[in-house]
Structures are given as structure tokens and as C-alpha cells.
Design an enzyme around this catalytic site. Structure first.
Site, PDB file in Angstrom:
ATOM      1  N   HIS A  80       0.773  -1.382   0.154  1.00  0.00           N
ATOM      2  CA  HIS A  80      -0.073   0.015   0.054  1.00  0.00           C
ATOM      3  C   HIS A  80       0.820   1.226   0.005  1.00  0.00           C
ATOM      4  CE1 HIS A  80      -3.849   1.785   0.679  1.00  0.00           C
ATOM      5  NE2 HIS A  80      -3.244   2.921   1.265  1.00  0.00           N
ATOM      6  N   ASP A 159     -14.683   3.168   6.449  1.00  0.00           N
ATOM      7  CA  ASP A 159     -13.584   4.088   5.911  1.00  0.00           C
ATOM      8  C   ASP A 159     -14.057   4.835   4.633  1.00  0.00           C
ATOM      9  OD1 ASP A 159     -10.936   4.644   5.439  1.00  0.00           O
ATOM     10  OD2 ASP A 159     -11.154   3.546   3.756  1.00  0.00           O
ATOM     11  N   ARG A 166     -13.833  13.227   4.829  1.00  0.00           N
ATOM     12  CA  ARG A 166     -12.296  13.652   5.062  1.00  0.00           C
ATOM     13  C   ARG A 166     -11.793  14.598   3.885  1.00  0.00           C
ATOM     14  NH1 ARG A 166      -8.852   9.087   6.422  1.00  0.00           N
ATOM     15  NH2 ARG A 166      -7.179  10.533   6.508  1.00  0.00           N
ATOM     16  N   SER A 181      -7.591   4.076   8.864  1.00  0.00           N
ATOM     17  CA  SER A 181      -8.040   4.018   7.238  1.00  0.00           C
ATOM     18  C   SER A 181      -7.293   3.091   6.573  1.00  0.00           C
ATOM     19  CB  SER A 181      -8.176   5.385   6.595  1.00  0.00           C
ATOM     20  OG  SER A 181      -8.062   5.167   5.240  1.00  0.00           O
ATOM     21  N   LYS A 185      -8.723  -1.427   5.971  1.00  0.00           N
ATOM     22  CA  LYS A 185      -8.648  -2.074   4.423  1.00  0.00           C
ATOM     23  C   LYS A 185      -7.784  -3.113   4.329  1.00  0.00           C
ATOM     24  CE  LYS A 185      -8.342   2.161   2.628  1.00  0.00           C
ATOM     25  NZ  LYS A 185      -8.343   3.506   2.433  1.00  0.00           N
TER      26      LYS A 185
END
Ligand code: URA
Length: 422
Positions: A80, A159, A166, A181, A185
Site C-alpha cells: 500500500h 472507511d 475527510r 483507514s 482496509k
């Protein structure tokens, strides 16, 4: 909800029940945007302690489905990025890692703010399917060792909803909110081990190394609670990564890398390092051995072959498309490149149509810029700084030039990888 907002506003610690009431109330629709926005802003300003962050993550994980990847044999390694400009790393890393025999079942997102998203980049390939059913996703990983899909099923709806809020309430830059967040995930999508690229600099959410380290430690701690090994690389985002920014241009740069053609040093080093960590984690082998495998599969073209298999499996067709109109932006002075403002270039590419202003906006996959120079390079007056690809919209040349700072003195270059934690 008002009492919960006030408690956080006063810097007090929220209990798990209070966080759950706020988050699930928001997901279910009983708590309006304005109250959730107020709570998010209080969290941005007052922070959260470790227990609150773990509780928030747990609530977000359980707000929807958790993927069961047990039908895929072996260790599943995920990666990620916290998001950057020109970050096409996933497109090059995943085929390389999968070609070394490590299973990659990855879910990716679309562009957000000024940063691009892997799913948008892949959709620039004609016919490419980014919405896989869960069973197609698992089958593809079992057949070719990798698959990349947009969110499948009802994964972390909390999320999804909070992130969108956000984005429009100035509450993105918060360590507790980013850590929960990302980790919710990653944990809900079922990988065993995770490599996270935490970007630092003007083109990233984390502007300082100290904040980036803090975020990395927080995510590693969350991972530990779920028995997930997490490695964080803190990497430079003061200038764009590689040369290309823009969806199709970035896919082309990733292909160049996989074909063994010359790419920029920062992109080459980052891809190799992330791939090496993933192979090291996936096969439980020493780093040196992992690096050898990765380099070998880059050199012998196995990584590129895997990319072709992957594109074919998801119905994409790769062909050389005719270029849209382009122009060169040339230096107005001689000297060394001191800065290339990643954030400004990201905004320009978004304005050209490479990103969205609103969720429903259509992306123009062809637009973008290709740098000809990186920080530290010498440039002569009149030499090309970058080539820009414009379509519906054109941008004043001066705005492109403002993205570059040129100095007479030689410039010391920053490393692409500052530190590895975990
Ligand atoms: N990426 C995410 O998925 N969430 C954040 O909050 C920031 C980056």
C-alpha cells in the site's frame, strides 16, 4: 454525539463504545455529515491514543465484510502507498513479485485529491476490467499468481464514507485517521503480510519525516494486534516519482521498467526495494536471496511476461495509441534543478482532466506530463524540462515553469528511501 464531540474537543480519551456509536451511527445514517465532520476535526486537532486508534480500526474493519483468502495457498503479501504524485509502483512491483512465486491479491483505489490511483491508471488500458467478483479475484490469483481489483464486496464501508468526508472537510492529514483507514482496509482484505510505502514531502500527506515515522510506528502496532507483519518504507515525495504523471503515461513508464528499458533512478530503486521486501516476506527468505530473484526476473523478462498475463486475464488490450497533442516546456535559465514541486504538478495534471474534481467526473486517461529532468540534474537555457500532453484544456506555460526551481549552485539529491521500519 454532541457529548462525544465535546469530549474529544477537550482532549479526553474516547471509549470503544463511544467511537462505535459515532462511526456506526454515521455508517447507518443516523449521524449527519456535520456532526461527523466536527468529530473528525476534533480528532485531527487533539489526536488519539494508541488504544483509541486500535479501537477505531477494529470498528472500521467490522463495519463490513472481511475477505477470506484461505482458498489461495501460501503467504499472501500486500502493498500500500499513502499516495503520491507519479506513483505507479504497484504496476511494476506486483508482476515482478508474482513472477517470483509470491501470491499478490490486491485491492486498489482510485485517485484522490491530487494523487492518482492504481485503478484509474489500469483503466487507461482499453478493455481492462477493474471490477472483479470475489471468486474471479481468487481464481485469477490461483491461476497466474496475482490479481488487482477495485474494492470487492462490502469492505470497510465506514472507511469509504469517512474518507470521502475527510476529503472535503480538511481532515485528511491526521495520523490516527490515516493509520486506521489504511490498516482497516489491509486487514479486512485478508493479506498475511503488508509492505507500506509512507510518502514524505510536499506531494504527500505527511510533510515531515517525524510525522511519517510516527504514522509508520502506529500502523506497525495495529498490525501486531492482528498478527500481521508490517514493514514501512519512508520514501521521498518532494519531487514526483519517476518521469511520468498521468494515467496512461504512468502505465507506459511501468511497462518500460518491466521491459528492462531505462527509467529514472528513484523509480527503479523504489520498485526493486519494495519487490524485494515482498518476496522476502512471502517466501521467508533472506533479503539478499529475495533481491537476487527479483533482479533475475526483471532481467529475464519474467516480470514483464507476468504483466502481460495479468492484463490479458483482466481483458485489457495493450497497443500503441496515437499520442494527443503535446508541447515541450523549456528552461528559461541555466543551472541545476533544485526543486520540482510535486504538489503543483499533481494539481495541474488533475486540472488537465487526469483526476477528478467530483466523484462522477470522467477521467481523461491521455493527459499528463513527462519530466525530462529530475532534482540535481543540470539544465541549459532552452533545454526541455518536460513534455506536456493536453487535450480539452490547456494551461499557461508559466504555470508549468513555476513547478521548477533552478539554482546556479550544484544541488545535493535526496535519497528515495529515507528509512525502513518494522
Ligand atoms: N490512504 C488511505 O487509504 N487512507 C488514508 O487516510 C490516507 C491514504
Amino acid at each position: 454525539m454532541i457529548a462525544i464531540i465535546e469530549k474529544k474537543k477537550n482532549g479526553q480519551v474516547l471509549s470503544k463504545d463511544e467511537i462505535k456509536e459515532a462511526v456506526m451511527g454515521y455508517v447507518e445514517g443516523s449521524i449527519p455529515d456535520y456532526q461527523m465532520s466536527a468529530l473528525l476535526m476534533a480528532i485531527v486537532l487533539k489526536g488519539m491514543n494508541e488504544q483509541e486508534i486500535v479501537d477505531l480500526t477494529d470498528i472500521m474493519i467490522h463495519s463490513g465484510d472481511m475477505l477470506d483468502l484461505s482458498a489461495i495457498a501460501g503467504t499472501k503479501v500486500d502493498k500500500h502507498s499513502t499516495g503520491g504524485i507519479g506513483d505507479k509502483t504497484t504496476l511494476a512491483v506486483l508482476p515482478l513479485v508474482a513472477s517470483c512465486g509470491v501470491k499478490c491479491a490486491k485491492m486498489s483505489g482510485r485517485g484522490l485529491g491530487i494523487t492518482g490511483g492504481t485503478i484509474d491508471k489500469l483503466e487507461s488500458i482499453p478493455g481492462f476490467q477493474t471490477k472483479l467478483t470475489f471468486s474471479d479475484f481468487v481464481n485469477e490469483v490461483n491461476q497466474i499468481g496475482m490479481a488487482l481489483t477495485s474494492q470487492t464486496g462490502n469492505l470497510c464501508p465506514a472507511d469509504k464514507k469517512i474518507y470521502a468526508l475527510r476529503d472535503v472537510t480538511g481532515t485528511t492529514e491526521s495520523i490516527p485517521l490515516i493509520a486506521s483507514s489504511i490498516m482497516s482496509k489491509k486487514i479486512a482484505s485478508g493479506a498475511d503480510k503488508i509492505v507500506i510505502d509512507v510518502k514524505v514531502g510536499s506531494g504527500a500527506l505527511m510533510k515531515t519525516l517525524e510525522d511519517a515515522k510516527n504514522l509508520a510506528h502506529t500502523m506497525i502496532q495495529i498490525g501486531k494486534k492482528y498478527q500481521k507483519e508490517v514493514i514501512c518504507l519512508l520514501t521521498d515525495m518532494e519531487q514526483p516519482l519517476g518521469y511520468a504523471i498521468g494515467n496512461r503515461l504512468e502505465v507506459e513508464e511501468a511497462i518500460k521498467f518491466l521491459k528492462g528499458e531505462e527509467v529514472s533512478k528513484d523509480f527503479y530503486e523504489l520498485v526493486l526495494t519494495i519487490a524485494t521486501y515482498m518476496v522476502h516476506l512471502g517466501q521467508s527468505i533472506p533479503m539478499e536471496e529475495a533481491k537476487e530473484q527479483v533482479l533475475e526476473n526483471l532481467k529475464n523478462g519474467q516480470g514483464y511476461q507476468k504483466f502481460l498475463e495479468f492484463v490479458h486475464a483482466q481483458h485489457g488490450t495493450l497497443y500503441q495509441k496515437e499520442r494527443i497533442s503535446h508541447k515541450n516546456i523549456c528552461a528559461t535559465s541555466t543551472g541545476y534543478i533544485r526543486q520540482i514541486h510535486a504538489d503543483q504538478l499533481g494539481s495541474i495534471v488533475k486540472e488537465l482532466g487526469g483526476g477528478r474534481e467530483r466523484v462522477e467526473d470522467q477521467i481523461d486517461y491521455e493527459v499528463g506530463v513527462v519530466l525530462n529532468k529530475k532534482v540535481g540534474d543540470f539544465v541549459q537555457l532552452g533545454e526541455v524540462l518536460m513534455t506536456v500532453y493536453e487535450n480539452q484544456k490547456t494551461i499557461d506555460e508559466q504555470r508549468y515553469l513555476n513547478c521548477f526551481e533552478i539554482s546556479l549552485e550544484e544541488v545535493e539529491t535526496r535519497p528515495i528511501i529515507y528509512e525502513v521500519i518494522g
